[in-house]
Design a protein around this motif. Structure first.
Motif, PDB file in Angstrom:
ATOM      1  N   THR A  34      -5.455   0.161   6.300  1.00  0.00           N
ATOM      2  CA  THR A  34      -4.601   1.203   5.735  1.00  0.00           C
ATOM      3  C   THR A  34      -4.483   2.444   6.598  1.00  0.00           C
ATOM      4  O   THR A  34      -3.426   3.053   6.665  1.00  0.00           O
ATOM      5  CB  THR A  34      -5.119   1.630   4.354  1.00  0.00           C
ATOM      6  OG1 THR A  34      -6.537   1.867   4.411  1.00  0.00           O
ATOM      7  CG2 THR A  34      -4.838   0.571   3.317  1.00  0.00           C
ATOM      8  N   HIS A  35      -5.563   2.867   7.242  1.00  0.00           N
ATOM      9  CA  HIS A  35      -5.486   4.171   7.914  1.00  0.00           C
ATOM     10  C   HIS A  35      -6.616   4.311   8.921  1.00  0.00           C
ATOM     11  O   HIS A  35      -7.785   4.182   8.574  1.00  0.00           O
ATOM     12  CB  HIS A  35      -5.582   5.288   6.878  1.00  0.00           C
ATOM     13  CG  HIS A  35      -5.399   6.664   7.448  1.00  0.00           C
ATOM     14  ND1 HIS A  35      -4.389   6.992   8.330  1.00  0.00           N
ATOM     15  CD2 HIS A  35      -6.111   7.808   7.256  1.00  0.00           C
ATOM     16  CE1 HIS A  35      -4.476   8.268   8.645  1.00  0.00           C
ATOM     17  NE2 HIS A  35      -5.514   8.793   8.024  1.00  0.00           N
ATOM     18  N   LEU A  36      -6.252   4.615  10.175  1.00  0.00           N
ATOM     19  CA  LEU A  36      -7.236   4.894  11.220  1.00  0.00           C
ATOM     20  C   LEU A  36      -7.058   6.293  11.787  1.00  0.00           C
ATOM     21  O   LEU A  36      -7.804   6.698  12.671  1.00  0.00           O
ATOM     22  CB  LEU A  36      -7.118   3.865  12.361  1.00  0.00           C
ATOM     23  CG  LEU A  36      -7.424   2.412  12.010  1.00  0.00           C
ATOM     24  CD1 LEU A  36      -7.190   1.522  13.224  1.00  0.00           C
ATOM     25  CD2 LEU A  36      -8.855   2.252  11.505  1.00  0.00           C
ATOM     26  N   GLY A  37      -6.073   7.038  11.288  1.00  0.00           N
ATOM     27  CA  GLY A  37      -5.781   8.355  11.848  1.00  0.00           C
ATOM     28  C   GLY A  37      -5.024   8.234  13.159  1.00  0.00           C
ATOM     29  O   GLY A  37      -5.062   7.203  13.830  1.00  0.00           O
ATOM     30  N   TRP A  66       0.852  -1.193   0.000  1.00  0.00           N
ATOM     31  CA  TRP A  66       0.000   0.000   0.000  1.00  0.00           C
ATOM     32  C   TRP A  66       0.882   1.235   0.000  1.00  0.00           C
ATOM     33  O   TRP A  66       1.893   1.280   0.695  1.00  0.00           O
ATOM     34  CB  TRP A  66      -0.871   0.052   1.261  1.00  0.00           C
ATOM     35  CG  TRP A  66      -1.842  -1.059   1.433  1.00  0.00           C
ATOM     36  CD1 TRP A  66      -2.461  -1.792   0.466  1.00  0.00           C
ATOM     37  CD2 TRP A  66      -2.349  -1.565   2.686  1.00  0.00           C
ATOM     38  NE1 TRP A  66      -3.304  -2.718   1.024  1.00  0.00           N
ATOM     39  CE2 TRP A  66      -3.260  -2.594   2.390  1.00  0.00           C
ATOM     40  CE3 TRP A  66      -2.123  -1.231   4.010  1.00  0.00           C
ATOM     41  CZ2 TRP A  66      -3.950  -3.295   3.377  1.00  0.00           C
ATOM     42  CZ3 TRP A  66      -2.794  -1.925   4.999  1.00  0.00           C
ATOM     43  CH2 TRP A  66      -3.703  -2.946   4.691  1.00  0.00           C
ATOM     44  N   GLY A  67       0.449   2.259  -0.744  1.00  0.00           N
ATOM     45  CA  GLY A  67       1.100   3.546  -0.669  1.00  0.00           C
ATOM     46  C   GLY A  67       0.504   4.387   0.433  1.00  0.00           C
ATOM     47  O   GLY A  67      -0.425   3.974   1.135  1.00  0.00           O
ATOM     48  N   ALA A  68       1.024   5.610   0.582  1.00  0.00           N
ATOM     49  CA  ALA A  68       0.528   6.502   1.629  1.00  0.00           C
ATOM     50  C   ALA A  68      -0.953   6.794   1.440  1.00  0.00           C
ATOM     51  O   ALA A  68      -1.721   6.850   2.402  1.00  0.00           O
ATOM     52  CB  ALA A  68       1.333   7.802   1.628  1.00  0.00           C
ATOM     53  N   LYS A  69      -1.379   6.998   0.203  1.00  0.00           N
ATOM     54  CA  LYS A  69      -2.795   7.179  -0.121  1.00  0.00           C
ATOM     55  C   LYS A  69      -3.266   5.904  -0.784  1.00  0.00           C
ATOM     56  O   LYS A  69      -3.362   5.801  -2.004  1.00  0.00           O
ATOM     57  CB  LYS A  69      -2.997   8.408  -1.013  1.00  0.00           C
ATOM     58  CG  LYS A  69      -2.566   9.706  -0.336  1.00  0.00           C
ATOM     59  CD  LYS A  69      -2.811  10.911  -1.225  1.00  0.00           C
ATOM     60  CE  LYS A  69      -2.401  12.198  -0.506  1.00  0.00           C
ATOM     61  NZ  LYS A  69      -2.614  13.398  -1.360  1.00  0.00           N
ATOM     62  N   ALA A  70      -3.572   4.920   0.065  1.00  0.00           N
ATOM     63  CA  ALA A  70      -3.688   3.541  -0.393  1.00  0.00           C
ATOM     64  C   ALA A  70      -4.807   3.313  -1.401  1.00  0.00           C
ATOM     65  O   ALA A  70      -4.683   2.451  -2.278  1.00  0.00           O
ATOM     66  CB  ALA A  70      -3.880   2.617   0.802  1.00  0.00           C
ATOM     67  N   LEU A  71      -5.907   4.048  -1.309  1.00  0.00           N
ATOM     68  CA  LEU A  71      -7.003   3.810  -2.249  1.00  0.00           C
ATOM     69  C   LEU A  71      -6.573   4.046  -3.690  1.00  0.00           C
ATOM     70  O   LEU A  71      -7.129   3.452  -4.618  1.00  0.00           O
ATOM     71  CB  LEU A  71      -8.206   4.698  -1.911  1.00  0.00           C
ATOM     72  CG  LEU A  71      -9.012   4.292  -0.682  1.00  0.00           C
ATOM     73  CD1 LEU A  71     -10.135   5.289  -0.442  1.00  0.00           C
ATOM     74  CD2 LEU A  71      -9.580   2.889  -0.838  1.00  0.00           C
ATOM     75  N   GLU A  76      -3.098   4.026  -4.420  1.00  0.00           N
ATOM     76  CA  GLU A  76      -1.715   3.578  -4.500  1.00  0.00           C
ATOM     77  C   GLU A  76      -1.591   2.159  -3.972  1.00  0.00           C
ATOM     78  O   GLU A  76      -1.033   1.911  -2.896  1.00  0.00           O
ATOM     79  CB  GLU A  76      -0.801   4.535  -3.709  1.00  0.00           C
ATOM     80  CG  GLU A  76      -0.805   5.957  -4.239  1.00  0.00           C
ATOM     81  CD  GLU A  76      -0.028   6.935  -3.361  1.00  0.00           C
ATOM     82  OE1 GLU A  76       0.150   8.068  -3.794  1.00  0.00           O
ATOM     83  OE2 GLU A  76       0.378   6.541  -2.234  1.00  0.00           O
ATOM     84  N   SER A  77      -2.159   1.218  -4.721  1.00  0.00           N
ATOM     85  CA  SER A  77      -2.071  -0.205  -4.385  1.00  0.00           C
ATOM     86  C   SER A  77      -2.410  -0.973  -5.658  1.00  0.00           C
ATOM     87  O   SER A  77      -2.536  -0.385  -6.735  1.00  0.00           O
ATOM     88  CB  SER A  77      -3.050  -0.551  -3.255  1.00  0.00           C
ATOM     89  OG  SER A  77      -4.386  -0.509  -3.733  1.00  0.00           O
ATOM     90  N   HIS A  78      -2.569  -2.281  -5.531  1.00  0.00           N
ATOM     91  CA  HIS A  78      -2.993  -3.059  -6.697  1.00  0.00           C
ATOM     92  C   HIS A  78      -4.466  -2.836  -7.037  1.00  0.00           C
ATOM     93  O   HIS A  78      -4.935  -3.280  -8.073  1.00  0.00           O
ATOM     94  CB  HIS A  78      -2.737  -4.549  -6.467  1.00  0.00           C
ATOM     95  CG  HIS A  78      -1.285  -4.927  -6.575  1.00  0.00           C
ATOM     96  ND1 HIS A  78      -0.490  -4.548  -7.627  1.00  0.00           N
ATOM     97  CD2 HIS A  78      -0.488  -5.641  -5.743  1.00  0.00           C
ATOM     98  CE1 HIS A  78       0.728  -5.016  -7.459  1.00  0.00           C
ATOM     99  NE2 HIS A  78       0.762  -5.677  -6.308  1.00  0.00           N
ATOM    100  N   LEU A  79      -5.204  -2.169  -6.176  1.00  0.00           N
ATOM    101  CA  LEU A  79      -6.557  -1.752  -6.524  1.00  0.00           C
ATOM    102  C   LEU A  79      -6.478  -0.738  -7.656  1.00  0.00           C
ATOM    103  O   LEU A  79      -5.627   0.159  -7.641  1.00  0.00           O
ATOM    104  CB  LEU A  79      -7.232  -1.114  -5.306  1.00  0.00           C
ATOM    105  CG  LEU A  79      -8.655  -0.587  -5.488  1.00  0.00           C
ATOM    106  CD1 LEU A  79      -9.637  -1.738  -5.669  1.00  0.00           C
ATOM    107  CD2 LEU A  79      -9.062   0.260  -4.284  1.00  0.00           C
ATOM    108  N   GLY A 118     -10.471   3.188  -6.749  1.00  0.00           N
ATOM    109  CA  GLY A 118     -10.209   3.699  -5.405  1.00  0.00           C
ATOM    110  C   GLY A 118     -10.660   5.129  -5.243  1.00  0.00           C
ATOM    111  O   GLY A 118     -11.310   5.490  -4.256  1.00  0.00           O
ATOM    112  N   ARG A 119     -10.343   5.967  -6.212  1.00  0.00           N
ATOM    113  CA  ARG A 119     -10.759   7.373  -6.140  1.00  0.00           C
ATOM    114  C   ARG A 119     -12.276   7.498  -6.227  1.00  0.00           C
ATOM    115  O   ARG A 119     -12.886   8.340  -5.541  1.00  0.00           O
ATOM    116  CB  ARG A 119     -10.088   8.172  -7.256  1.00  0.00           C
ATOM    117  CG  ARG A 119      -8.597   8.420  -7.018  1.00  0.00           C
ATOM    118  CD  ARG A 119      -8.049   9.413  -8.015  1.00  0.00           C
ATOM    119  NE  ARG A 119      -8.008   8.842  -9.368  1.00  0.00           N
ATOM    120  CZ  ARG A 119      -6.942   8.236  -9.880  1.00  0.00           C
ATOM    121  NH1 ARG A 119      -5.830   8.117  -9.176  1.00  0.00           N
ATOM    122  NH2 ARG A 119      -6.973   7.771 -11.112  1.00  0.00           N
TER     123      ARG A 119
END
Length: 300
Positions: free
Chosen positions: A167-170, A34-39, A41-44, A49-50
């Motif tokens: 990926t992210h919970l803040g 996963w990248g930093a902005k995973a939606l 920046e991933s294999h998705l 994602g956007r």
């Protein structure tokens, strides 16, 4: 090594009222890195994602990617993706799940209805163990990888719950962080022992206020007031309390009601945490916002 989590702990920054807000979580399995902005920046497919992120905007739905704990080589995507949707309203929480061949299928969902707690028959009901979602995205913050990945691996090996990396919970500075479903409470600064305590409590319908960042269903003033009532009363039943808030001057008035009929009125003010500290590794020092309960008393 100095990290944002180390500094936050040393400065005893409060955990309360730091949970990401979401009435409903949409969690999509995506293997690989996963990248930093995973939606995006991933294999998705980044366009998918956007589009999912855009569809969820202003609906109360928060979209995140999940994967099983372990090594995540840059491999080809799996044929199907597990999907979990969870609504977290007290007394009305539910978890539904299915799997899809293409996450683009999820764009047909009614996001506004999901945010309002209407699943429309999506998937099948989850009735198993609590779902533990541990933030492990090191591309977003190294603390999540350094502290989150070992915790996720240990919990999965112990079999205390169904465990996923997310990926992210803040709140990277509160790592390791974990969201637990079905109730939607977020937790921070968890040792393996504390995390297992949280999962055992969740399995029987309770929370552990000591490590709680708040219930994601509530906005941050509501999270602060609910936590204050839990600390005052010792109440740990997950669904015992509901919250209603309104703006009052520069702050908020929050009414916390117990299912037994008791109620409390809290005055909540927005403040900042001093001295300045990095909210995430590599970022400049800042004064993170915080919610302070300035008064709390029973409603008679």
């Amino acid at each position: 090594m100095s990290t944002c989590a180390t500094l936050s702990r040393e400065l005893t920054e409060p955990l309360s009222a730091t949970a990401a807000t979401a009435t409903t979580w949409l969690l999509v399995e995506q293997v690989g890195p996963w990248g930093a902005k995973a939606l995006a920046e991933s294999h998705l497919d980044p366009a998918v994602g956007r589009a999912l992120d855009a569809a969820a905007a202003d609906t109360g739905v928060r979209v995140a990617l999940i994967r099983r704990p372990g090594r995540h080589a840059d491999c080809l995507p799996t044929a199907r993706h597990e999907v979990v949707v969870a609504h977290t309203a007290p007394g009305r929480s539910w978890v539904r799940r299915t799997n899809v061949a293409d996450p683009a299928e999820l764009l047909t969902l009614d996001f506004a209805a999901l945010g309002a707690g209407e699943h429309g028959g999506f998937g099948t009901e989850h009735r198993g163990d609590p779902l533990a979602l541990v933030c492990t995205n090191g591309r977003r913050d190294r603390c999540c990888a350094l502290l989150g990945r070992p915790l996720a691996a240990e919990l999965a090996a112990a079999g205390h719950a169904e465990v996923w990396e997310v990926t992210h919970l803040g709140g990277h500075r509160f790592s390791p962080t974990m969201l637990v479903l079905p109730f939607g409470y977020a937790y921070g600064r968890l040792s393996p022992t504390a995390a297992k305590e949280v999962l055992a409590a969740t399995a029987v319908g309770h929370v552990v206020p000591e490590f709680s960042r708040g219930r994601s269903y509530w906005d941050r003033p509501g999270q602060a007031a609910e936590q204050a009532v839990r600390l005052l009363t010792g109440e740990t039943a997950a669904d015992a309390l509901t919250v209603g808030q309104e703006r009052h001057g520069e702050g908020w008035r929050v009414t916390v009601r117990h299912q037994d009929g008791r109620a409390w009125l809290a005055e909540v003010a927005a403040g900042v945490s001093e001295p300045p500290r990095a909210e995430s590794c590599g970022k400049a020092a800042a004064t993170p916002s915080r919610m302070d309960v300035t008064s709390l008393g029973p409603v008679t």
